[in-house]
Design an enzyme around this catalytic site. Structure first.
Site, mmCIF file in Angstrom:
data_model
loop_
_atom_site.group_PDB
_atom_site.id
_atom_site.type_symbol
_atom_site.label_atom_id
_atom_site.label_comp_id
_atom_site.label_asym_id
_atom_site.label_seq_id
_atom_site.Cartn_x
_atom_site.Cartn_y
_atom_site.Cartn_z
ATOM 1 N N TYR A 1 0.715 -1.130 0.108
ATOM 2 C CA TYR A 1 0.090 0.262 -0.069
ATOM 3 C C TYR A 1 0.782 1.334 0.030
ATOM 4 O O TYR A 1 1.720 1.672 0.845
ATOM 5 C CB TYR A 1 -0.967 0.057 1.099
ATOM 6 C CG TYR A 1 -1.873 -1.093 1.160
ATOM 7 C CD1 TYR A 1 -2.314 -1.647 0.114
ATOM 8 C CD2 TYR A 1 -2.779 -1.384 2.354
ATOM 9 C CE1 TYR A 1 -3.309 -2.824 0.216
ATOM 10 C CE2 TYR A 1 -3.705 -2.394 2.424
ATOM 11 C CZ TYR A 1 -3.823 -3.166 1.227
ATOM 12 O OH TYR A 1 -4.732 -4.123 1.363
ATOM 13 N N PRO B 1 -15.889 -3.690 2.436
ATOM 14 C CA PRO B 1 -16.963 -4.104 2.985
ATOM 15 C C PRO B 1 -18.142 -3.172 2.613
ATOM 16 O O PRO B 1 -19.422 -3.385 2.499
ATOM 17 C CB PRO B 1 -16.820 -4.011 4.597
ATOM 18 C CG PRO B 1 -15.726 -3.200 4.739
ATOM 19 C CD PRO B 1 -14.763 -3.308 3.308
ATOM 20 N N ALA C 1 -17.978 -1.841 -0.585
ATOM 21 C CA ALA C 1 -17.663 -1.974 -1.927
ATOM 22 C C ALA C 1 -17.359 -0.817 -2.602
ATOM 23 O O ALA C 1 -17.707 -0.020 -3.407
ATOM 24 C CB ALA C 1 -19.187 -2.409 -2.700
ATOM 25 N N GLY D 1 -17.280 2.236 -1.093
ATOM 26 C CA GLY D 1 -18.052 3.439 -0.853
ATOM 27 C C GLY D 1 -19.340 3.394 -1.729
ATOM 28 O O GLY D 1 -20.178 4.172 -1.223
HETATM 29 N N1 LIG Z 1 -6.522 -8.098 0.891
HETATM 30 C C1 LIG Z 1 -6.749 -7.590 -0.323
HETATM 31 O O1 LIG Z 1 -6.535 -7.810 -1.384
HETATM 32 C C2 LIG Z 1 -7.614 -6.245 -0.139
HETATM 33 C C3 LIG Z 1 -7.797 -5.422 -1.386
HETATM 34 C C4 LIG Z 1 -8.740 -4.322 -1.092
HETATM 35 C C5 LIG Z 1 -8.927 -3.656 0.326
HETATM 36 N N2 LIG Z 1 -8.207 -4.471 1.132
HETATM 37 C C6 LIG Z 1 -8.244 -3.891 2.675
HETATM 38 O O2 LIG Z 1 -9.460 -3.561 3.037
HETATM 39 C C7 LIG Z 1 -9.737 -2.092 3.406
HETATM 40 C C8 LIG Z 1 -10.920 -1.470 2.757
HETATM 41 O O3 LIG Z 1 -11.425 -2.012 1.385
HETATM 42 P P1 LIG Z 1 -11.426 -0.658 0.587
HETATM 43 O O4 LIG Z 1 -10.975 0.423 0.961
HETATM 44 O O5 LIG Z 1 -11.326 -1.259 -0.952
HETATM 45 O O6 LIG Z 1 -13.158 -0.444 0.529
HETATM 46 P P2 LIG Z 1 -14.303 0.189 1.526
HETATM 47 O O7 LIG Z 1 -13.761 -0.071 2.882
HETATM 48 O O8 LIG Z 1 -15.381 -0.739 0.938
HETATM 49 O O9 LIG Z 1 -14.353 1.410 1.200
HETATM 50 C C9 LIG Z 1 -13.745 2.612 1.738
HETATM 51 C C10 LIG Z 1 -14.192 3.973 0.963
HETATM 52 O O10 LIG Z 1 -15.495 4.076 1.483
HETATM 53 C C11 LIG Z 1 -15.926 5.372 1.816
HETATM 54 N N3 LIG Z 1 -16.324 5.394 3.232
HETATM 55 C C12 LIG Z 1 -15.991 4.772 4.407
HETATM 56 N N4 LIG Z 1 -16.579 4.621 5.421
HETATM 57 C C13 LIG Z 1 -17.691 5.565 5.003
HETATM 58 C C14 LIG Z 1 -18.861 5.937 5.820
HETATM 59 N N5 LIG Z 1 -19.059 5.740 7.046
HETATM 60 N N6 LIG Z 1 -19.864 6.628 5.014
HETATM 61 C C15 LIG Z 1 -19.710 6.931 3.747
HETATM 62 N N7 LIG Z 1 -18.377 6.570 2.767
HETATM 63 C C16 LIG Z 1 -17.491 5.880 3.680
HETATM 64 C C17 LIG Z 1 -14.630 6.231 1.798
HETATM 65 O O11 LIG Z 1 -14.514 6.826 0.519
HETATM 66 P P3 LIG Z 1 -15.205 8.355 0.233
HETATM 67 O O12 LIG Z 1 -15.467 9.103 1.260
HETATM 68 O O13 LIG Z 1 -13.901 8.779 -0.900
HETATM 69 O O14 LIG Z 1 -16.190 7.907 -0.751
HETATM 70 C C18 LIG Z 1 -13.481 5.107 2.018
HETATM 71 O O15 LIG Z 1 -12.128 5.549 1.268
HETATM 72 C C19 LIG Z 1 -8.687 -1.427 2.470
HETATM 73 O O16 LIG Z 1 -8.370 -0.202 3.106
HETATM 74 C C20 LIG Z 1 -7.590 -2.506 2.789
HETATM 75 O O17 LIG Z 1 -6.739 -2.483 3.916
HETATM 76 C C21 LIG Z 1 -7.811 -5.475 0.963
#
Ligand SMILES: NC(=O)c1ccc[n+]([C@@H]2O[C@H](COP(=O)([O-])OP(=O)(O)OC[C@H]3O[C@@H](n4cnc5c(N)ncnc54)[C@H](OP(=O)(O)O)[C@@H]3O)[C@@H](O)[C@H]2O)c1
Length: 316
Positions: free
Chosen positions: A58, A198, A200, A202
């Protein structure tokens, strides 16, 4: 905050994902990395979150460094998880890369060290020799995998000669495959599922629409954020909105509450602000009824996005 216990570890059902820290593809900028990221992490931990997830890849180490800086004073309150990228995962390389991660994180022990993706060339038997050495030396406390099928997770157990603590997989109302086997296995064997993306990315927050498309690279490249898919999701997003009203919550919190109702599962949402980190933590205390869980599942199943096909363009 609600906690679950897995193999003697007390883990918050909501964690914090930190891919966003220093990753250009999220487009949050350098002030976010320097000023917001430490505050987000601190707000999360103060709200009871103890699982912090990062990876060496990252931001090419920037996320690990940011996490390391932010947990300096609160190391004992954090269950720290990082990941090894699947590039030459052979014992001597693993030794060096794990030490480099620990140095960037400023710790002498990593609580959970995960293989980020399967490597289809290096046999698991070889990779796990390196992981076993890290466990035996005490540099890591638990071994985990990520993006592993159930079959591969079991093969990883066998290659390690011990239970592999966890599997970090994409899991949300949109991506429900872990319900077919992985969650059941985790429950039966006292293991952990870390649900990534989780929300998707955002999409499930309901704030994006064809008139408010996100601009960063991660989401521009994601089929879900195409106008037609945002339109097709109207019923699902509507159900999330209705339940948000019912539980005096926000749609994103309801999406998280659906996920953490599953056994042995924690969600690790990323956050673009302190407020989001706090809201996500608060989702741990929403007790979704069985009927509402079912209604959400049905709304999710009825959503049929147009998915990209590598060879033939878009398909249903
Ligand atoms: N192992 C793997 O291959 C893998 C792959 C992907 C991710 N991950 C891990 O999983 C974590 C989470 O996944 P992700 O970042 O892909 O997606 P996510 O958690 O589904 O989405 C994160 C985004 O959603 C928005 N958000 C978060 N909380 C919110 C709330 N309460 N209300 C409204 N919008 C909100 C924010 O974007 P905005 O405010 O800009 O809209 C934030 O950047 C990553 O940080 C990483 O540590 C692992």
């Amino acid at each position: 905050m609600r906690y679950i216990e897995v193999r003697g570890e007390k883990l918050s059902v909501i964690g914090l994902g930190t891919w966003q820290f220093g990753s250009l593809e999220w487009g949050y900028g350098s002030a976010y990395l320097k000023e917001e990221a430490p505050r987000i992490l601190r707000a999360a931990v103060d709200a009871g979150i103890n699982v912090i997830d990062t990876a060496e890849i990252y931001g090419m180490g920037r996320s690990e460094r940011a996490v390391g800086g932010a947990i300096k004073e609160i190391r004992d309150r954090v269950f720290l998880a990082t990941k090894l990228a699947p590039i030459a995962p052979v014992p001597p390389v693993i030794q060096v890369r794990a030490r480099m991660s620990a140095r960037r994180l400023g710790v002498d022990r990593i609580d959970l060290y995960q293989l980020h993706w399967p490597n289809l060339i290096v046999p698991l038997r070889i990779t796990m020799q390196g992981i076993r050495a890290l466990l035996d030396s005490g540099l890591i406390r638990h071994a985990g995998v990520s993006n592993y099928s159930l079959e591969r997770w079991k093969a990883a157990d066998e290659a390690l000669g011990r239970p592999v603590f966890s599997n970090q997989v994409e899991f949300s109302l949109i991506e429900r495959k872990p319900l077919d086997g992985l969650v059941g296995f985790a429950r039966a064997e006292d293991r952990l599922i870390l649900a990534y993306s989780p929300l998707a990315k955002g999409f499930l927050s309901g704030k994006y629409s064809k008139n408010n498309l996100p601009s960063n690279a991660v989401r521009r490249a994601n089929y879900l954020f195409r106008s037609e898919n945002l339109e097709r999701a109207a019923d699902l997003l509507g159900t999330l909105g209705d339940l948000a009203k019912k539980y005096s919550a926000e749609p994103a919190q309801i999406a998280l509450a659906w996920l953490i109702k599953k056994p042995n599962t924690i969600a690790i949402p990323g956050a673009s602000s302190e407020a989001q980190a706090r809201k996500n933590a608060e989702a741990a205390d929403i007790e979704l009824s069985d009927e509402d869980e079912e209604a959400l599942q049905q709304a999710a199943e009825a959503f049929e996005p147009i998915r990209p096909s590598p060879r033939f363009g878009l398909r249903k």
